[in-house]
Design a protein around this motif. Structure first.
Motif, PDB file in Angstrom:
ATOM      1  N   SER A  65       0.851  -1.187   0.000  1.00 39.33           N
ATOM      2  CA  SER A  65       0.000   0.000   0.000  1.00 39.33           C
ATOM      3  C   SER A  65       0.890   1.243   0.000  1.00 39.33           C
ATOM      4  N   SER A  66       0.360   2.313  -0.539  1.00 39.85           N
ATOM      5  CA  SER A  66       1.082   3.588  -0.516  1.00 39.85           C
ATOM      6  C   SER A  66       0.575   4.466   0.620  1.00 39.85           C
ATOM      7  N   GLU A  67      -0.208   3.868   1.534  1.00 42.62           N
ATOM      8  CA  GLU A  67      -0.803   4.613   2.632  1.00 42.62           C
ATOM      9  C   GLU A  67       0.069   4.572   3.884  1.00 42.62           C
ATOM     10  N   SER A  68       0.061   5.702   4.606  1.00 45.54           N
ATOM     11  CA  SER A  68       0.736   5.806   5.893  1.00 45.54           C
ATOM     12  C   SER A  68      -0.145   6.622   6.831  1.00 45.54           C
ATOM     13  N   PHE A  69      -0.007   6.356   8.113  1.00 46.10           N
ATOM     14  CA  PHE A  69      -0.689   7.133   9.136  1.00 46.10           C
ATOM     15  C   PHE A  69       0.357   7.616  10.133  1.00 46.10           C
ATOM     16  N   ALA A  70       0.200   8.845  10.603  1.00 46.71           N
ATOM     17  CA  ALA A  70       1.133   9.385  11.592  1.00 46.71           C
ATOM     18  C   ALA A  70       0.344  10.113  12.673  1.00 46.71           C
ATOM     19  N   GLN A  71       0.926  10.156  13.864  1.00 45.83           N
ATOM     20  CA  GLN A  71       0.295  10.820  14.996  1.00 45.83           C
ATOM     21  C   GLN A  71       1.251  11.862  15.557  1.00 45.83           C
ATOM     22  N   ASN A  72       0.679  12.993  15.986  1.00 46.78           N
ATOM     23  CA  ASN A  72       1.440  14.118  16.544  1.00 46.78           C
ATOM     24  C   ASN A  72       2.608  14.483  15.619  1.00 46.78           C
ATOM     25  N   VAL A  73       2.239  15.142  14.544  1.00 42.15           N
ATOM     26  CA  VAL A  73       3.145  15.403  13.427  1.00 42.15           C
ATOM     27  C   VAL A  73       3.539  16.878  13.361  1.00 42.15           C
ATOM     28  N   GLU A  74       4.808  17.122  13.049  1.00 41.61           N
ATOM     29  CA  GLU A  74       5.311  18.442  12.688  1.00 41.61           C
ATOM     30  C   GLU A  74       6.042  18.271  11.373  1.00 41.61           C
ATOM     31  N   PHE A  75       5.868  19.225  10.444  1.00 49.13           N
ATOM     32  CA  PHE A  75       6.513  19.063   9.149  1.00 49.13           C
ATOM     33  C   PHE A  75       6.919  20.407   8.555  1.00 49.13           C
ATOM     34  N   ILE A  76       7.851  20.318   7.603  1.00 51.89           N
ATOM     35  CA  ILE A  76       8.303  21.469   6.827  1.00 51.89           C
ATOM     36  C   ILE A  76       8.379  21.008   5.382  1.00 51.89           C
ATOM     37  N   SER A  77       7.804  21.789   4.461  1.00 46.83           N
ATOM     38  CA  SER A  77       7.958  21.491   3.034  1.00 46.83           C
ATOM     39  C   SER A  77       8.778  22.603   2.399  1.00 46.83           C
ATOM     40  N   TYR A  78       9.528  22.226   1.387  1.00 43.60           N
ATOM     41  CA  TYR A  78      10.444  23.152   0.723  1.00 43.60           C
ATOM     42  C   TYR A  78      10.004  23.379  -0.719  1.00 43.60           C
TER      43      TYR A  78
END
Length: 186
Positions: A65-78
Protein backbone atom coordinates in the motif's frame (compact mmCIF):
# COMPACT_ATOMS: atom_id res chain seq x y z
CA UNK A 1 -13.53 -32.64 36.91
CA UNK A 2 -12.91 -28.84 36.92
CA UNK A 3 -9.46 -29.41 35.43
CA UNK A 4 -11.00 -31.46 32.56
CA UNK A 5 -13.55 -28.72 31.80
CA UNK A 6 -10.85 -26.02 31.83
CA UNK A 7 -8.61 -28.22 29.65
CA UNK A 8 -11.49 -28.93 27.23
CA UNK A 9 -12.49 -25.25 26.94
CA UNK A 10 -8.86 -24.21 26.55
CA UNK A 11 -8.39 -26.78 23.78
CA UNK A 12 -11.48 -25.54 21.93
CA UNK A 13 -10.27 -21.95 22.26
CA UNK A 14 -6.81 -22.84 20.92
CA UNK A 15 -8.20 -24.89 18.03
CA UNK A 16 -10.72 -22.21 17.11
CA UNK A 17 -8.16 -19.44 17.26
CA UNK A 18 -5.67 -21.38 15.13
CA UNK A 19 -8.20 -22.44 12.52
CA UNK A 20 -9.45 -19.03 11.46
CA UNK A 21 -9.52 -18.78 7.68
CA UNK A 22 -9.73 -15.31 6.20
CA UNK A 23 -11.85 -14.78 3.13
CA UNK A 24 -9.64 -14.90 0.03
CA UNK A 25 -11.00 -11.53 -1.09
CA UNK A 26 -10.09 -9.81 2.18
CA UNK A 27 -6.53 -8.49 2.24
CA UNK A 28 -5.98 -8.38 6.00
CA UNK A 29 -2.26 -7.70 5.57
CA UNK A 30 -2.91 -4.29 3.99
CA UNK A 31 -4.78 -3.07 7.11
CA UNK A 32 -2.18 -4.23 9.59
CA UNK A 33 0.90 -1.98 9.70
CA UNK A 34 3.98 -3.64 8.30
CA UNK A 35 6.23 -1.09 10.01
CA UNK A 36 5.59 1.07 13.08
CA UNK A 37 8.07 3.81 13.93
CA UNK A 38 8.12 5.65 17.27
CA UNK A 39 9.51 9.20 17.66
CA UNK A 40 10.71 9.29 14.10
CA UNK A 41 12.16 11.87 11.75
CA UNK A 42 11.65 11.33 8.02
CA UNK A 43 13.05 13.28 5.10
CA UNK A 44 11.74 12.99 1.53
CA UNK A 45 14.06 13.70 -1.38
CA UNK A 46 13.15 14.33 -5.01
CA UNK A 47 15.92 14.81 -7.58
CA UNK A 48 18.48 14.87 -4.74
CA UNK A 49 16.71 17.82 -3.09
CA UNK A 50 14.89 17.77 0.26
CA UNK A 51 11.17 18.37 -0.33
CA UNK A 52 9.67 17.48 3.07
CA UNK A 53 10.92 16.89 6.61
CA UNK A 54 8.53 15.32 9.12
CA UNK A 55 8.69 14.48 12.82
CA UNK A 56 6.06 12.09 14.16
CA UNK A 57 5.38 10.48 17.51
CA UNK A 58 4.08 7.36 15.71
CA UNK A 59 4.28 6.49 12.01
CA UNK A 60 2.65 3.39 10.50
CA UNK A 61 3.36 2.09 7.00
CA UNK A 62 1.39 -0.66 5.29
CA UNK A 63 2.52 -3.57 3.13
CA UNK A 64 1.38 -3.49 -0.51
CA UNK A 65 0.00 0.00 0.00
CA UNK A 66 1.08 3.59 -0.52
CA UNK A 67 -0.80 4.61 2.63
CA UNK A 68 0.74 5.81 5.89
CA UNK A 69 -0.69 7.13 9.14
CA UNK A 70 1.13 9.39 11.59
CA UNK A 71 0.29 10.82 15.00
CA UNK A 72 1.44 14.12 16.54
CA UNK A 73 3.14 15.40 13.43
CA UNK A 74 5.31 18.44 12.69
CA UNK A 75 6.51 19.06 9.15
CA UNK A 76 8.30 21.47 6.83
CA UNK A 77 7.96 21.49 3.03
CA UNK A 78 10.44 23.15 0.72
CA UNK A 79 9.92 24.89 -2.63
CA UNK A 80 11.93 24.22 -5.80
CA UNK A 81 14.62 26.68 -4.67
CA UNK A 82 15.19 24.71 -1.44
CA UNK A 83 13.60 27.41 0.73
CA UNK A 84 11.01 26.67 3.41
CA UNK A 85 7.57 27.01 1.85
CA UNK A 86 5.15 25.65 4.46
CA UNK A 87 5.52 24.68 8.12
CA UNK A 88 2.85 22.90 10.08
CA UNK A 89 1.62 20.49 12.70
CA UNK A 90 -1.41 18.30 13.32
CA UNK A 91 -2.65 15.54 15.60
CA UNK A 92 -3.03 12.94 12.83
CA UNK A 93 -1.87 12.66 9.24
CA UNK A 94 -3.04 10.21 6.58
CA UNK A 95 -1.04 10.04 3.35
CA UNK A 96 -1.55 8.14 0.14
CA UNK A 97 1.58 8.85 -1.87
CA UNK A 98 0.30 7.02 -4.96
CA UNK A 99 -2.86 9.15 -5.14
CA UNK A 100 -0.97 12.19 -3.75
CA UNK A 101 -3.63 12.78 -1.10
CA UNK A 102 -2.74 14.13 2.35
CA UNK A 103 -5.38 14.44 5.08
CA UNK A 104 -4.67 16.34 8.30
CA UNK A 105 -6.75 16.08 11.47
CA UNK A 106 -6.91 17.66 14.94
CA UNK A 107 -5.36 20.98 15.93
CA UNK A 108 -3.95 21.76 12.50
CA UNK A 109 -1.64 24.74 12.22
CA UNK A 110 -0.09 25.68 8.86
CA UNK A 111 2.07 28.65 7.97
CA UNK A 112 2.72 29.37 4.31
CA UNK A 113 5.76 31.64 4.07
CA UNK A 114 5.35 32.76 0.47
CA UNK A 115 1.81 33.96 1.18
CA UNK A 116 2.57 35.01 4.79
CA UNK A 117 -0.61 33.22 5.83
CA UNK A 118 -1.56 31.05 8.83
CA UNK A 119 -4.28 28.38 8.63
CA UNK A 120 -5.95 26.77 11.66
CA UNK A 121 -8.43 23.89 11.35
CA UNK A 122 -9.42 20.45 12.58
CA UNK A 123 -9.74 18.82 9.14
CA UNK A 124 -7.88 19.69 5.93
CA UNK A 125 -7.19 17.74 2.77
CA UNK A 126 -4.38 18.48 0.28
CA UNK A 127 -4.56 17.02 -3.22
CA UNK A 128 -1.07 17.43 -4.68
CA UNK A 129 -2.21 16.51 -8.21
CA UNK A 130 -4.76 19.33 -8.40
CA UNK A 131 -3.00 21.56 -5.81
CA UNK A 132 -6.24 22.01 -3.88
CA UNK A 133 -6.50 22.48 -0.10
CA UNK A 134 -10.02 21.84 1.19
CA UNK A 135 -11.96 21.34 4.40
CA UNK A 136 -15.20 19.50 4.94
CA UNK A 137 -18.41 21.35 4.14
CA UNK A 138 -19.18 22.08 7.80
CA UNK A 139 -15.61 22.27 9.15
CA UNK A 140 -14.41 25.62 10.49
CA UNK A 141 -11.15 27.07 9.14
CA UNK A 142 -9.46 30.23 10.43
CA UNK A 143 -7.08 32.17 8.20
CA UNK A 144 -4.79 34.91 9.45
CA UNK A 145 -3.11 37.10 6.86
CA UNK A 146 -1.53 40.48 7.59
CA UNK A 147 -4.24 42.49 9.38
CA UNK A 148 -7.14 40.16 8.58
CA UNK A 149 -8.64 37.17 10.38
CA UNK A 150 -11.28 35.21 8.49
CA UNK A 151 -13.27 32.25 9.80
CA UNK A 152 -15.57 30.13 7.73
CA UNK A 153 -16.84 26.72 6.66
CA UNK A 154 -16.55 24.93 3.35
CA UNK A 155 -13.00 26.19 2.75
CA UNK A 156 -11.25 25.67 -0.58
CA UNK A 157 -7.92 27.07 -1.80
CA UNK A 158 -5.96 26.72 -5.02
CA UNK A 159 -2.20 26.34 -4.90
CA UNK A 160 -2.09 27.42 -8.54
CA UNK A 161 -4.13 30.64 -8.50
CA UNK A 162 -3.50 31.37 -4.77
CA UNK A 163 -7.23 32.14 -4.41
CA UNK A 164 -9.38 30.78 -1.60
CA UNK A 165 -13.09 30.75 -0.85
CA UNK A 166 -15.67 29.61 1.69
CA UNK A 167 -18.94 27.97 0.68
CA UNK A 168 -20.54 28.32 4.11
CA UNK A 169 -20.80 30.85 6.89
CA UNK A 170 -17.98 33.43 6.99
CA UNK A 171 -16.98 35.97 9.64
CA UNK A 172 -13.87 37.97 10.25
CA UNK A 173 -11.98 41.01 11.45
CA UNK A 174 -9.94 43.42 9.37
CA UNK A 175 -7.78 46.12 10.93
CA UNK A 176 -7.30 49.28 8.94
CA UNK A 177 -5.34 52.43 9.62
CA UNK A 178 -7.04 55.82 9.52
CA UNK A 179 -6.03 57.91 6.55
CA UNK A 180 -5.40 60.81 8.99
CA UNK A 181 -2.70 58.76 10.76
CA UNK A 182 -0.93 57.92 7.52
CA UNK A 183 -1.06 61.56 6.34
CA UNK A 184 0.40 62.89 9.60
CA UNK A 185 3.30 60.45 9.37
CA UNK A 186 4.45 61.89 6.04
Amino acid sequence: MLKRIIYFLGSIFLLASCSLKYDDTLDVGSRIPELIFQDTVMTRYEDNEVTVEMNAEVLEQYKKSSESFAQNVEFISYNDDGEIDTEGSCGYLFTDTKKEIYELYDDIELYNRSENTNFFANVLRWNAKTEQLTSGRGDMVRIEKEDAIIRGTGFSASGISKDFSFRGTVSGDIETKDSDESESDE
